[in-house]
Design an enzyme around this catalytic site. Structure first.
Site, PDB file in Angstrom:
ATOM      1  N   LYS A 202       0.853  -1.184   0.000  1.00  0.00           N
ATOM      2  CA  LYS A 202       0.000   0.000   0.000  1.00  0.00           C
ATOM      3  C   LYS A 202       0.889   1.233   0.000  1.00  0.00           C
ATOM      4  CE  LYS A 202      -3.486   2.479   2.556  1.00  0.00           C
ATOM      5  NZ  LYS A 202      -4.534   2.405   3.558  1.00  0.00           N
ATOM      6  N   ARG A 212     -10.862  10.306   2.006  1.00  0.00           N
ATOM      7  CA  ARG A 212     -10.736  11.002   3.293  1.00  0.00           C
ATOM      8  C   ARG A 212     -11.964  11.871   3.531  1.00  0.00           C
ATOM      9  NH1 ARG A 212      -4.572  11.433   3.126  1.00  0.00           N
ATOM     10  NH2 ARG A 212      -4.073   9.204   3.179  1.00  0.00           N
ATOM     11  N   LYS A 262      -2.420  -1.472  -3.669  1.00  0.00           N
ATOM     12  CA  LYS A 262      -3.240  -0.261  -3.618  1.00  0.00           C
ATOM     13  C   LYS A 262      -2.370   0.970  -3.742  1.00  0.00           C
ATOM     14  CE  LYS A 262      -6.252   2.067  -0.416  1.00  0.00           C
ATOM     15  NZ  LYS A 262      -6.659   2.136   0.957  1.00  0.00           N
ATOM     16  N   TYR A 327     -15.501   1.094  -6.190  1.00  0.00           N
ATOM     17  CA  TYR A 327     -16.758   1.796  -5.933  1.00  0.00           C
ATOM     18  C   TYR A 327     -17.719   1.613  -7.106  1.00  0.00           C
ATOM     19  CZ  TYR A 327     -13.943   3.957  -2.293  1.00  0.00           C
ATOM     20  OH  TYR A 327     -13.142   4.155  -1.196  1.00  0.00           O
TER      21      TYR A 327
HETATM   22  C1  PBG Z   1      -6.991   3.722   5.555  1.00  0.00           C
HETATM   23  C2  PBG Z   1      -7.529   3.464   4.202  1.00  0.00           C
HETATM   24  C3  PBG Z   1      -7.439   4.360   3.151  1.00  0.00           C
HETATM   25  C4  PBG Z   1      -8.137   3.799   2.102  1.00  0.00           C
HETATM   26  C5  PBG Z   1      -8.636   2.565   2.515  1.00  0.00           C
HETATM   27  N1  PBG Z   1      -8.234   2.361   3.822  1.00  0.00           N
HETATM   28  C6  PBG Z   1      -6.824   5.708   3.095  1.00  0.00           C
HETATM   29  C7  PBG Z   1      -5.465   5.917   3.596  1.00  0.00           C
HETATM   30  O1  PBG Z   1      -4.675   4.994   3.734  1.00  0.00           O
HETATM   31  O2  PBG Z   1      -5.131   7.066   3.880  1.00  0.00           O
HETATM   32  C8  PBG Z   1      -8.306   4.446   0.769  1.00  0.00           C
HETATM   33  C9  PBG Z   1      -9.467   4.022  -0.025  1.00  0.00           C
HETATM   34  C10 PBG Z   1      -9.746   4.892  -1.188  1.00  0.00           C
HETATM   35  O3  PBG Z   1      -9.073   5.909  -1.451  1.00  0.00           O
HETATM   36  O4  PBG Z   1     -10.703   4.568  -1.886  1.00  0.00           O
HETATM   37  N2  PBG Z   1      -6.472   2.750   6.269  1.00  0.00           N
END
Ligand code: PBG
Length: 338
Positions: A202, A212, A262, A327
């Site tokens: 990630k 967010r 991701k 989504y």
């Molecule tokens: C946080 C988390 C995030 C997403 C999923 N879990 C954001 C981050 O790591 O700041 C992002 C999902 C998205 O942008 O669709 N643990």
């Protein structure tokens, strides 16, 4: 008059296999189906739907609506749903205590969804960011995210989710050792059938912006030492690729059943490397920013929305992904004629 062939004999005409739909379908290498989709869904404490401004077409759903959506997923042939909670600001604190609440939003939603559609898999994010005031995924101490204190909190969160009926724990926090700690706790607690899909690779990405807003995440980087500006000390540097393989290898050794990369499209090279190196189910997350980009361009008339959605999802399959967290799941499933 006969013309000379284009190339030297035998004529290399790759277009032969593209000349009609039937032959294109016959030689197609990858196919996208609703079974490839995990529905990324935002839930909230209130009633009804609250649209997310930066993600046109996406709304936070109430627990009741999430249950109805689970039935919809079943009807559409979508195997699983990933839930992301929007928590009231007043309930947040520095440790993300509410993440552990067995009667909290996540637990109630999981139960309602499993009651409504037991055949649909439910996946929960293991991370503290929806629950902390500062929006970090872990516990901040003297300006640093305390790895081991966070892992302890994550294990408690994951056990709560599993007890509520969650099928797949998806740690997205990027702390070291969290997969092993979760796996061990699940074994000890008699929850050995609960799966772990690790957000192993990630990245500290700009593409999470709309998410967010969607979950009402705390604002990172207020200048105080207890609120570092970004997630770069725990999420990966977008410039790195070999490091992703190390992350994945560790998480597999620690007991992860499935792997996630991701964000999605900008990181398909990582998906491909992970699939080739480990040959285990590897998923990619088409994140909020990818959703927003595509919709924004379509709303300007610059892209054919439906074609772009299906092409982007198909790209994950071509890269070797077992499936996509997206989504677009219900829309795509409908387009695919479920
Ligand atoms: C946080 C988390 C995030 C997403 C999923 N879990 C954001 C981050 O790591 O700041 C992002 C999902 C998205 O942008 O669709 N643990």
């Amino acid at each position: 008059m006969t013309r000379a062939p284009l190339a030297s004999y035998p004529a290399l005409r790759l277009r032969r296999l593209r000349q009609a739909d039937w032959i294109r379908r016959l030689v197609r290498e990858t196919v996208l189906t609703p079974a490839d989709l995990i529905w990324s869904m935002v839930i909230h404490e209130g009633e009804g739907q609250v649209p997310v401004g930066s993600m046109p077409g996406i709304a936070r759903l109430s627990v009741k609506e999430a249950a109805a959506a689970a039935r919809q997923a079943k009807a559409l042939g979508i195997p699983a749903i990933a839930v992301f909670p929007h928590i009231d600001g007043a309930k947040k604190d520095a440790q993300g205590t509410v993440a552990l609440d067995p009667d909290g939003l996540v637990a109630r939603a999981v139960k309602a969804m499993k009651d409504a559609a037991p055949e649909v898999g439910i996946m929960c994010d293991v991370a503290l960011d929806p629950f902390t005031e500062h929006g970090h995924d872990g516990i901040v101490q003297s300006g640093r995210i305390d790895n081991d204190a966070t892992v302890e909190q994550l294990v408690a969160q994951g056990l709560m989710q599993a007890r509520a009926g969650c099928d797949i724990l998806a740690p997205s926090d990027m702390m070291d050792g969290r997969c092993g700690a979760l796996r061990q706790a699940l074994e000890t607690e008699g929850l050995q059938d609960v799966m772990i899909m690790s957000y192993a690779a990630k990245y500290a990405s700009a593409f999470y912006g709309p998410y967010r807003e969607a979950i009402g995440s705390g604002t990172l980087g207020t200048g105080s030492i207890e609120n570092p500006a970004d997630k770069k000390t725990y999420q990966m540097d977008p410039a790195n690729s070999d490091e992703a393989l190390r992350e994945v290898a560790l998480d597999i050794a620690e007991g992860a059943d499935m792997i996630m990369v991701k964000p999605g499209l900008p990181y398909l090279d990582i998906v491909r490397r992970v699939v080739e190196a480990f040959a285990l189910p590897t998923f990619a997350f088409q994140v909020s920013g990818e959703y927003a980009m595509l919709i924004a361009a379509a709303q300007n008339g610059w892209l054919d929305e439906e074609r772009a959605i299906l092409e982007s999802l198909g790209a994950f399959k071509r890269a070797g992904a077992a499936g996509v967290i997206t989504y677009f799941a219900p829309r795509a499933a409908r387009m695919l004629g479920a």
